[in-house]
Design a protein around this motif. Sequence first.
Motif, PDB file in Angstrom:
ATOM      1  N   HIS A 112       5.257  33.856  10.110  1.00 35.95           N
ATOM      2  CA  HIS A 112       3.914  34.236   9.676  1.00 35.95           C
ATOM      3  C   HIS A 112       3.656  33.912   8.205  1.00 35.95           C
ATOM      4  N   ARG A 113       2.394  33.594   7.917  1.00 41.06           N
ATOM      5  CA  ARG A 113       1.962  33.254   6.566  1.00 41.06           C
ATOM      6  C   ARG A 113       0.674  33.998   6.234  1.00 41.06           C
ATOM      7  N   LEU A 114       0.484  34.266   4.954  1.00 39.57           N
ATOM      8  CA  LEU A 114      -0.761  34.810   4.436  1.00 39.57           C
ATOM      9  C   LEU A 114      -1.545  33.624   3.906  1.00 39.57           C
ATOM     10  N   VAL A 115      -2.677  33.326   4.525  1.00 37.78           N
ATOM     11  CA  VAL A 115      -3.460  32.132   4.195  1.00 37.78           C
ATOM     12  C   VAL A 115      -4.654  32.526   3.332  1.00 37.78           C
TER      13      VAL A 115
ATOM     14  N   PRO B  67      11.101  34.016  -2.390  1.00 42.06           N
ATOM     15  CA  PRO B  67      10.558  34.444  -1.105  1.00 42.06           C
ATOM     16  C   PRO B  67       9.056  34.202  -0.950  1.00 42.06           C
ATOM     17  N   ASP B  68       8.326  33.984  -2.039  1.00 46.41           N
ATOM     18  CA  ASP B  68       6.870  33.828  -1.932  1.00 46.41           C
ATOM     19  C   ASP B  68       6.497  32.485  -1.298  1.00 46.41           C
ATOM     20  N   ARG B  69       7.027  31.411  -1.839  1.00 46.69           N
ATOM     21  CA  ARG B  69       6.817  30.049  -1.375  1.00 46.69           C
ATOM     22  C   ARG B  69       5.341  29.707  -1.197  1.00 46.69           C
ATOM     23  N   ARG B  70       4.631  29.709  -2.335  1.00 46.26           N
ATOM     24  CA  ARG B  70       3.231  29.270  -2.313  1.00 46.26           C
ATOM     25  C   ARG B  70       3.202  27.793  -2.000  1.00 46.26           C
ATOM     26  N   HIS B  71       2.398  27.425  -1.015  1.00 51.45           N
ATOM     27  CA  HIS B  71       2.293  26.016  -0.660  1.00 51.45           C
ATOM     28  C   HIS B  71       0.886  25.691  -0.172  1.00 51.45           C
TER      29      HIS B  71
ATOM     30  N   VAL C 170       1.329  31.794   1.554  1.00 54.37           N
ATOM     31  CA  VAL C 170       2.603  32.320   1.078  1.00 54.37           C
ATOM     32  C   VAL C 170       3.328  32.863   2.296  1.00 54.37           C
ATOM     33  N   ASP C 171       4.653  32.811   2.252  1.00 58.14           N
ATOM     34  CA  ASP C 171       5.464  33.265   3.375  1.00 58.14           C
ATOM     35  C   ASP C 171       5.433  34.782   3.504  1.00 58.14           C
ATOM     36  N   LEU C 172       5.454  35.214   4.752  1.00 55.41           N
ATOM     37  CA  LEU C 172       5.637  36.635   5.063  1.00 55.41           C
ATOM     38  C   LEU C 172       6.962  36.733   5.813  1.00 55.41           C
TER      39      LEU C 172
END
Length: 111
Positions: A75-78, A53-57, A69-71
């Motif tokens: 939405h994403r946490l940048v 679920p994190d999906r760091r990209h 990372v995915d929220l």
Amino acid sequence: MDIRFRTRRLAKTFNAFVDLERFYGTQMAKAIIKRMAVLKNAPHLGLVPPTKPDRRHQLSGNKHEQFAVDLIHPHRLVFKPNHDPIPRKKDGGIDLEHVTAIMILKVVDYH
């Protein structure tokens, strides 16, 4: 990992669940708390999972030195590496295993 925030207001919001909930809603606040726990507990960025679920990209274009990372979709946490200079591999890419400090920039739907 050492985590800083782009602004004092963002730091204040992220450091109190009540503020996170008020600003982003309950479900988003819970997702932010989970992702922040993963980031805080990882010794370096290379250990933040690139899978769900994190999906760091890594982002692209003019944001190529930023990550997310995915929220809750979309939405994403940048964030970005908080190093000067940013650790690099021989090919010029960011060396994730040497990124031990990040700066949270924003929560965004950039789609």
